[in-house]
Design a protein around this motif. Structure first.
Motif, PDB file in Angstrom:
ATOM      1  N   ARG A 162       0.865  -1.191   0.000  1.00 37.25           N
ATOM      2  CA  ARG A 162       0.000   0.000   0.000  1.00 37.25           C
ATOM      3  C   ARG A 162       0.888   1.224   0.000  1.00 37.25           C
ATOM      4  NH1 ARG A 162      -4.850  -2.492   3.127  1.00 37.25           N
ATOM      5  NH2 ARG A 162      -4.133  -4.642   3.070  1.00 37.25           N
ATOM      6  N   ILE A 163       0.527   2.169  -0.806  1.00 38.38           N
ATOM      7  CA  ILE A 163       1.352   3.370  -0.887  1.00 38.38           C
ATOM      8  C   ILE A 163       0.597   4.551  -0.297  1.00 38.38           C
ATOM      9  CG2 ILE A 163       2.530   4.988  -2.453  1.00 38.38           C
ATOM     10  CD1 ILE A 163       2.228   1.877  -4.057  1.00 38.38           C
ATOM     11  N   TYR A 164       1.176   5.084   0.750  1.00 39.77           N
ATOM     12  CA  TYR A 164       0.583   6.282   1.336  1.00 39.77           C
ATOM     13  C   TYR A 164       1.538   7.435   1.063  1.00 39.77           C
ATOM     14  CZ  TYR A 164      -2.165   2.785   3.753  1.00 39.77           C
ATOM     15  OH  TYR A 164      -2.980   1.730   4.020  1.00 39.77           O
ATOM     16  N   PRO A 165       0.981   8.593   0.796  1.00 40.40           N
ATOM     17  CA  PRO A 165       1.862   9.720   0.522  1.00 40.40           C
ATOM     18  C   PRO A 165       2.707  10.053   1.751  1.00 40.40           C
ATOM     19  CG  PRO A 165      -0.446  10.411   0.628  1.00 40.40           C
ATOM     20  CD  PRO A 165      -0.442   8.935   0.722  1.00 40.40           C
ATOM     21  N   GLN A 166       3.855  10.620   1.502  1.00 40.65           N
ATOM     22  CA  GLN A 166       4.725  11.052   2.587  1.00 40.65           C
ATOM     23  C   GLN A 166       3.977  12.086   3.432  1.00 40.65           C
ATOM     24  OE1 GLN A 166       7.643   9.437   2.566  1.00 40.65           O
ATOM     25  NE2 GLN A 166       7.937  10.258   4.629  1.00 40.65           N
ATOM     26  N   GLU A 167       3.887  11.834   4.716  1.00 43.39           N
ATOM     27  CA  GLU A 167       3.162  12.782   5.566  1.00 43.39           C
ATOM     28  C   GLU A 167       4.149  13.443   6.526  1.00 43.39           C
ATOM     29  OE1 GLU A 167      -0.061  13.835   5.573  1.00 43.39           O
ATOM     30  OE2 GLU A 167       0.402  15.117   7.288  1.00 43.39           O
ATOM     31  N   PRO A 168       4.316  14.779   6.418  1.00 42.34           N
ATOM     32  CA  PRO A 168       5.215  15.457   7.363  1.00 42.34           C
ATOM     33  C   PRO A 168       4.686  15.335   8.790  1.00 42.34           C
ATOM     34  CG  PRO A 168       4.468  16.944   5.607  1.00 42.34           C
ATOM     35  CD  PRO A 168       3.655  15.706   5.506  1.00 42.34           C
ATOM     36  N   GLU A 169       5.580  15.517   9.757  1.00 42.55           N
ATOM     37  CA  GLU A 169       5.140  15.403  11.146  1.00 42.55           C
ATOM     38  C   GLU A 169       4.358  16.625  11.615  1.00 42.55           C
ATOM     39  OE1 GLU A 169       7.977  14.303  14.079  1.00 42.55           O
ATOM     40  OE2 GLU A 169       8.612  12.514  12.975  1.00 42.55           O
ATOM     41  N   ASN A 170       4.615  17.771  10.979  1.00 43.50           N
ATOM     42  CA  ASN A 170       3.948  18.988  11.451  1.00 43.50           C
ATOM     43  C   ASN A 170       2.502  19.079  10.950  1.00 43.50           C
ATOM     44  OD1 ASN A 170       4.514  19.423   8.789  1.00 43.50           O
ATOM     45  ND2 ASN A 170       4.944  21.593   9.050  1.00 43.50           N
ATOM     46  N   ILE A 171       1.771  20.004  11.522  1.00 41.02           N
ATOM     47  CA  ILE A 171       0.368  20.175  11.131  1.00 41.02           C
ATOM     48  C   ILE A 171       0.280  21.100   9.912  1.00 41.02           C
ATOM     49  CG2 ILE A 171      -0.527  19.796  13.444  1.00 41.02           C
ATOM     50  CD1 ILE A 171      -0.758  22.907  13.673  1.00 41.02           C
ATOM     51  N   VAL A 172      -0.906  21.175   9.314  1.00 46.09           N
ATOM     52  CA  VAL A 172      -1.095  22.042   8.152  1.00 46.09           C
ATOM     53  C   VAL A 172      -1.368  23.465   8.610  1.00 46.09           C
ATOM     54  CG1 VAL A 172      -2.474  22.449   6.068  1.00 46.09           C
ATOM     55  CG2 VAL A 172      -2.052  20.097   6.871  1.00 46.09           C
ATOM     56  N   GLN A 173      -2.361  23.602   9.500  1.00 46.18           N
ATOM     57  CA  GLN A 173      -2.718  24.921  10.001  1.00 46.18           C
ATOM     58  C   GLN A 173      -3.332  24.759  11.386  1.00 46.18           C
ATOM     59  OE1 GLN A 173      -5.638  24.782   6.604  1.00 46.18           O
ATOM     60  NE2 GLN A 173      -6.757  26.187   7.920  1.00 46.18           N
ATOM     61  N   PRO A 174      -3.104  25.713  12.282  1.00 50.62           N
ATOM     62  CA  PRO A 174      -3.580  25.538  13.657  1.00 50.62           C
ATOM     63  C   PRO A 174      -5.088  25.731  13.815  1.00 50.62           C
ATOM     64  CG  PRO A 174      -2.394  27.610  13.448  1.00 50.62           C
ATOM     65  CD  PRO A 174      -2.252  26.913  12.134  1.00 50.62           C
ATOM     66  N   LYS A 175      -5.716  26.387  12.828  1.00 45.73           N
ATOM     67  CA  LYS A 175      -7.135  26.679  13.015  1.00 45.73           C
ATOM     68  C   LYS A 175      -7.874  26.586  11.686  1.00 45.73           C
ATOM     69  CE  LYS A 175     -10.112  30.186  15.038  1.00 45.73           C
ATOM     70  NZ  LYS A 175     -10.158  31.499  15.679  1.00 45.73           N
ATOM     71  N   ILE A 176      -9.083  26.051  11.742  1.00 47.22           N
ATOM     72  CA  ILE A 176      -9.907  25.958  10.538  1.00 47.22           C
ATOM     73  C   ILE A 176     -11.361  26.193  10.936  1.00 47.22           C
ATOM     74  CG2 ILE A 176     -10.077  23.428  10.719  1.00 47.22           C
ATOM     75  CD1 ILE A 176     -10.001  23.365   7.625  1.00 47.22           C
ATOM     76  N   GLU A 177     -12.064  26.971  10.118  1.00 45.71           N
ATOM     77  CA  GLU A 177     -13.450  27.279  10.461  1.00 45.71           C
ATOM     78  C   GLU A 177     -14.380  27.047   9.281  1.00 45.71           C
ATOM     79  OE1 GLU A 177     -14.782  30.507  12.956  1.00 45.71           O
ATOM     80  OE2 GLU A 177     -12.713  31.208  13.097  1.00 45.71           O
ATOM     81  N   GLN A 178     -15.607  26.665   9.577  1.00 46.39           N
ATOM     82  CA  GLN A 178     -16.627  26.550   8.537  1.00 46.39           C
ATOM     83  C   GLN A 178     -17.926  27.148   9.071  1.00 46.39           C
ATOM     84  OE1 GLN A 178     -17.417  22.520   7.130  1.00 46.39           O
ATOM     85  NE2 GLN A 178     -19.016  23.239   5.742  1.00 46.39           N
ATOM     86  N   LYS A 179     -18.687  27.727   8.157  1.00 49.13           N
ATOM     87  CA  LYS A 179     -19.958  28.330   8.539  1.00 49.13           C
ATOM     88  C   LYS A 179     -21.088  27.337   8.248  1.00 49.13           C
ATOM     89  CE  LYS A 179     -22.346  32.410   7.174  1.00 49.13           C
ATOM     90  NZ  LYS A 179     -23.551  31.764   7.261  1.00 49.13           N
ATOM     91  N   LEU A 180     -21.904  27.076   9.256  1.00 53.87           N
ATOM     92  CA  LEU A 180     -23.076  26.206   9.076  1.00 53.87           C
ATOM     93  C   LEU A 180     -24.144  26.679  10.059  1.00 53.87           C
ATOM     94  CD1 LEU A 180     -21.934  22.454   8.970  1.00 53.87           C
ATOM     95  CD2 LEU A 180     -23.016  23.714   7.117  1.00 53.87           C
ATOM     96  N   GLU A 181     -25.384  26.357   9.774  1.00 54.39           N
ATOM     97  CA  GLU A 181     -26.438  26.809  10.674  1.00 54.39           C
ATOM     98  C   GLU A 181     -26.502  25.910  11.908  1.00 54.39           C
ATOM     99  OE1 GLU A 181     -29.956  27.742   8.511  1.00 54.39           O
ATOM    100  OE2 GLU A 181     -31.087  28.278  10.307  1.00 54.39           O
ATOM    101  N   VAL A 182     -25.880  26.356  12.994  1.00 54.07           N
ATOM    102  CA  VAL A 182     -25.904  25.597  14.250  1.00 54.07           C
ATOM    103  C   VAL A 182     -26.250  26.530  15.409  1.00 54.07           C
ATOM    104  CG1 VAL A 182     -24.302  23.753  13.606  1.00 54.07           C
ATOM    105  CG2 VAL A 182     -23.382  25.912  14.450  1.00 54.07           C
ATOM    106  N   SER A 183     -26.768  25.960  16.486  1.00 52.86           N
ATOM    107  CA  SER A 183     -27.216  26.786  17.610  1.00 52.86           C
ATOM    108  C   SER A 183     -26.040  27.379  18.376  1.00 52.86           C
ATOM    109  CB  SER A 183     -28.067  25.947  18.553  1.00 52.86           C
ATOM    110  OG  SER A 183     -27.299  24.902  19.098  1.00 52.86           O
ATOM    111  N   GLN A 184     -24.999  26.603  18.544  1.00 52.80           N
ATOM    112  CA  GLN A 184     -23.794  27.021  19.246  1.00 52.80           C
ATOM    113  C   GLN A 184     -22.615  26.439  18.481  1.00 52.80           C
ATOM    114  OE1 GLN A 184     -23.164  28.703  22.294  1.00 52.80           O
ATOM    115  NE2 GLN A 184     -25.306  29.327  22.262  1.00 52.80           N
ATOM    116  N   PRO A 185     -21.463  27.092  18.514  1.00 48.54           N
ATOM    117  CA  PRO A 185     -20.318  26.534  17.778  1.00 48.54           C
ATOM    118  C   PRO A 185     -19.969  25.104  18.200  1.00 48.54           C
ATOM    119  CG  PRO A 185     -19.856  28.768  18.518  1.00 48.54           C
ATOM    120  CD  PRO A 185     -21.151  28.382  19.155  1.00 48.54           C
ATOM    121  N   LEU A 186     -19.529  24.319  17.229  1.00 45.26           N
ATOM    122  CA  LEU A 186     -18.998  22.982  17.510  1.00 45.26           C
ATOM    123  C   LEU A 186     -17.492  23.062  17.325  1.00 45.26           C
ATOM    124  CD1 LEU A 186     -21.982  22.316  16.352  1.00 45.26           C
ATOM    125  CD2 LEU A 186     -21.067  20.033  16.031  1.00 45.26           C
ATOM    126  N   TYR A 187     -16.756  22.319  18.148  1.00 44.87           N
ATOM    127  CA  TYR A 187     -15.312  22.352  17.984  1.00 44.87           C
ATOM    128  C   TYR A 187     -14.726  20.955  18.056  1.00 44.87           C
ATOM    129  CZ  TYR A 187     -15.063  21.440  22.954  1.00 44.87           C
ATOM    130  OH  TYR A 187     -15.208  20.842  24.176  1.00 44.87           O
TER     131      TYR A 187
END
Lengths: 426, 422
Positions: A233-258
């Motif tokens: 099985r070939i998996y792409p090389q994955e660096p140890e670091n993260i991509v970005q510390p924060k990501i947000e999406q807008k959706l109709e919810v009563s209170q934020p989900l995290y």
């Protein structure tokens, strides 16, 4: 057959590896009416690039094939659908796809052997046509859209994409409407032939059975197939670091989900007892940091920042691992800040013996509870087996966990630079 | 499994389910009271306050610590709408002493006393609920009530029920209403709690490896001794005539990718015994993968992934639900109507009936293999004052005839068609 007995939970596992490579696990449950059978292949949504045994070139397939195959396997050449046949026997049949495996199952009280005939027949006899493949695209399209409306799923998946640069674990198991549009019957057959070889599969049965007898029943129903070689099985090389510390999406919810994610790395070639111990330690640590009896939970709850205990998970497979903390909050950024602070405090002050022994008791009790239901037991043994683990190991390894070990895991895994937060809000 | 029930006092009942099948013991305390617009919110709040602390465990961390010490006993509470009743549910699940490394910890007895303390001896400050707890739980409850939009499929169903039961108790939202919360303070809430405890129906379930002493533990418990007998104030579910109504059509919009279509049906029964035929009817209509709705809406027309129906037996409603492409609304609705017509015309085979019965019987047979289902089953019987063993239940399903199913079909009509779209 190999017999593994666990004296703590008072259960036995019978394990046999057949000549064709199929692993069979039987967990007898005398006196229980419910019977459960699950047949899984070590093939999930992450396996989209591989080398077919005997070939030299890599094969690359669209995202979502494993899940598509799961849907299509029920279709039979004689025009019947195995899900209908199983349902008409009065058994509850289903199938599911995860990142690393696909499984077909049924649960019943009566007609076990008739259902076993059907299940083992359809899993071994694929029948794909252009027409039946096209038709499924409409149904799976609706499944994908259903998930689009689950804010819990969106916030989870976004957290994955904030952690992973390349690894397919960050993608939807179902694929997208675009990727599945490229799936045809040839792709399905090719993946089927590669991954549905018995040597890549595991079958689990749980219920009131005589292990030797039920094993014979399994063997009788297997078609003659030779074990194939190893699937690379070939998996792409994955660096140890993260991509970005924060990501947000807008959706109709009563209170934020995290979802707070901590990217961990999987050391290759560690002993399986180490994998289990590490998993237990992370469960303990999460409970200490933000579990129901923790200071942080009390503080956030009393301040009206969170309203219920977050769900706490450690997900891992052979080539990735991450911690997840998810919930609803009116101020997810503050939850993350306090979470980080608490980790810092714990690192500074050390883990208390009292708290450790109490949380160990709690987690031990939790493991025991997992042995009530034939379905839970079977699914657990299957999923753990594909990770190279025997589920009983958790009951055995917990005792040996001490303060030093847990503090080491705290230091190795709970690193600020590996943390991300994903938020879904209005 | 041995099932025994015993009246502790008038209106307070103990149910013992003795079984060795499980690794766990479950204790459940159910407080049942009439659903009422005037009390629904405060009752929901009471259930939230009780888990904040009790006399000897004044904070929720203390409760959690105690539970952890008992090998991860899980304490949980829930709120249910059962027919026209609101049920406050409290549970403790613990592992059997058999699986505990140090024996003789007496976890069952200990957890019994703990749960009774949590429900009947709450933490008080100056003789009333602690103000801080009440204020915090008011905010939490507000979030919970507002949170009903988060699960869109569930929201669509809740809205359908609300529309079908406008101005009726069953149409109420089980967590209550935001506008009521402001009016409630800690002093008043404690008064309401005392009223609730003095008149609600109380059922205590103990399931698992019960010892001879278990019953005594409950009868001798100080908190049980202290509560009085009562004429329990709840509604015994019964069949009511449903007026023939014109179909209501409701379409609402929200930010959704997929449309959620719900049809709320009224089933008109004359007799409790017809419920068995209704179960079979529902199974053929949309209760399984072989059902008409699943086969026609999903497998043949490929309009949906999820497409099914379910029977809510306390109120005699069937809810059909599916997630569809918004533009396919007419098409899906047309197909569903066709299936309902076919049922009326008896357009289904003896084989369909047999398969439906098998599916239902299989579910019945597993009742005794699932500890929480077992409790739910006996509690439902307790509420409807109906005693039928699992074996009798099975037989009743097997006895259902085709003409009875057709009869149900002809006494079933669409009340509300609800569509949630973008």
């Amino acid at each position: 057959m190999q017999i593994i007995e666990n004296l703590k939970v008072k259960e036995k596992l019978y394990l046999e590896k057949l000549e064709n490579g199929l692993a069979v696990m039987i967990i007898p449950k005398p006196g229980i009416q419910k019977k459960y059978m699950i047949w899984g292949t070590n093939y999930g949504s992450n396996d989209s690039e591989f080398v077919v045994p005997g070939e030299k070139e890599n094969t690359v397939v669209p995202m979502g094939v494993a899940h598509f195959l799961e849907h299509k396997l029920f279709e039979q050449e004689n025009g019947t659908n195995s899900l209908d046949v199983l349902t008409s026997l009065g058994v509850e049949a289903n199938a599911y796809t995860t990142n690393d495996h696909t499984a077909y199952l049924f649960e019943c009280t009566d007609n076990f052997y008739e259902a076993m005939d059907e299940l083992m027949d359809y899993v071994q006899h694929p029948y794909f046509t252009d027409e039946n493949v096209e038709k499924e695209k409409g149904i799976i399209g609706q499944e994908i859209m259903m998930y689009d409306d689950y804010p819990e799923w969106r916030v989870y998946l976004n957290a994955m994409s904030a952690m992973y640069h390349n690894h397919p674990v960050k993608l939807d198991i179902t694929g997208t409407i675009e990727t599945i549009s490229h799936i045809d019957k040839d792709v399905l057959y090719r993946c089927y032939k590669t991954f549905y070889n018995p040597s890549n599969m595991t079958l689990v049965i749980c219920g009131d059975f005589e292990p030797e007898k039920i094993l014979e029943e399994v063997k009788k129903r297997l078609i003659d197939t030779k074990a194939s070689g190893e699937i690379k099985r070939i998996y792409p090389q994955e660096p140890e670091n993260i991509v970005q510390p924060k990501i947000e999406q807008k959706l109709e919810v009563s209170q934020p989900l995290y979802t707070i994610g901590i990217k961990d790395k999987r050391e290759i070639d560690v002993q399986k007892s180490e994998i289990v111990k590490k998993h237990i330690c992370i469960e303990i640590l999460l409970d200490m940091i933000i579990g129901k009896s923790s200071n942080l939970y009390k503080q956030l709850y009393n301040d009206g920042i969170i309203y219920s205990t977050p769900s706490l998970d450690y997900e891992f497979a052979k080539d990735y691992a991450h911690v997840l903390v998810s919930g609803q909050s009116n101020n997810p950024e503050l939850v993350l800040e306090k979470f980080k602070e608490e980790i810092k405090n714990l690192k500074q002050n050390g883990v208390s013996e009292d708290a450790l022994s109490r949380i160990k008791k709690k987690i031990y009790g939790g493991y025991i509870k997992e042995y009530n239901d034939v379905a839970d037991i079977s699914r657990m043994f299957l999923a753990d087996y594909f990770k190279g683990i025997c589920s009983f190991d958790y009951l055995e390894e917990i005792e040996g966990i001490n303060v030093e070990y847990i503090e080491q895991v705290l230091k190795d895994v709970f690193k600020e630079e590996k943390m991300v937060i994903s938020i879904v809000r209005n | 499994m041995q099932y025994k029930q015993e009246e502790i006092k008038k209106g307070i009942k103990l149910h013992l389910l003795k079984t060795d099948k499980f690794k766990t013991n479950i204790i459940a305390v159910f407080l049942t009271t009439k659903l009422d617009r005037n009390t629904v919110t405060e009752n929901a709040l009471i259930s939230a306050i009780l888990r904040r602390g009790s006399k000897n465990m004044p904070t929720q961390e203390r409760i959690s610590v105690e539970m952890e010490e008992m090998y991860g006993a899980s304490f949980d509470c829930g709120l249910d709408k059962t027919g026209d009743n609101q049920v406050l549910k409290f549970y403790i699940e613990t592992i059997n002493d058999k699986f505990i490394p140090n024996k003789n910890e007496g976890i069952l007895e200990n957890s019994l006393n703990k749960i009774l303390e949590i429900v009947f001896d709450p933490f008080l400050e100056n003789g009333v609920f602690k103000k801080e707890y009440v204020e915090q739980e008011k905010v939490n409850m507000k979030h919970r009530i507002e949170g009903k939009i988060d699960n869109k499929a569930r929201y669509a169903l809740d809205r359908t029920i609300e529309e079908m039961y406008k101005e009726e108790p069953f149409g109420l939202y089980k967590y209550g209403y935001v506008e009521d919360l402001e009016k409630i303070d800690n002093v008043e809430l404690y008064e309401k709690y005392k009223q609730l405890i003095s008149k609600c129906k109380i059922d205590i379930f103990v399931s698992g490896s019960i010892e001879d002493t278990t019953k005594n533990t409950i009868f001798e418990n100080e908190n049980i001794k202290k509560i009085g007998q009562r004429e329990a104030d709840y509604i015994v579910p019964e069949i009511t005539k449903k007026d023939l109504q014109e179909e209501k059509n409701i379409t609402e919009s929200m930010e959704v990718t997929q449309g959620k279509l719900i049809l709320g049906l009224d089933v008109n029964l004359n007799d409790e015994k017809q419920k068995y035929a209704t179960l079979v009817y529902n199974n053929i209509l949309g209760g399984s993968a072989n059902s008409k709705i699943f086969q026609n809406v999903r497998e043949k027309a490929h309009l949906a992934y999820a497409a099914n129906s379910s029977y809510m037996r306390f109120k005699n409603n069937i809810f059909i639900s599916c997630g569809i492409e918004i533009t396919n609304y007419e098409k899906a609705l047309g197909l569903i109507r066709e299936q309902l017509e076919q049922m009326k015309n008896g357009d289904f085979s003896e084989q369909d009936i047999e398969e439906a019965k098998k599916g239902i019987v299989a579910t019945i047979k597993t009742i005794d293999d699932e500890q929480d289902t077992q409790i739910t089953y006996y509690f439902a019987q307790e509420l409807s004052q109906d005693t039928i063993t699992v074996e009798e239940y099975e037989q009743k399903i097997k006895d259902v005839k085709k003409e009875e199913i057709v009869n149900i079909a002809n006494n079933t009509q669409i009340n509300t068609i609800y569509f949630l779209r973008d």
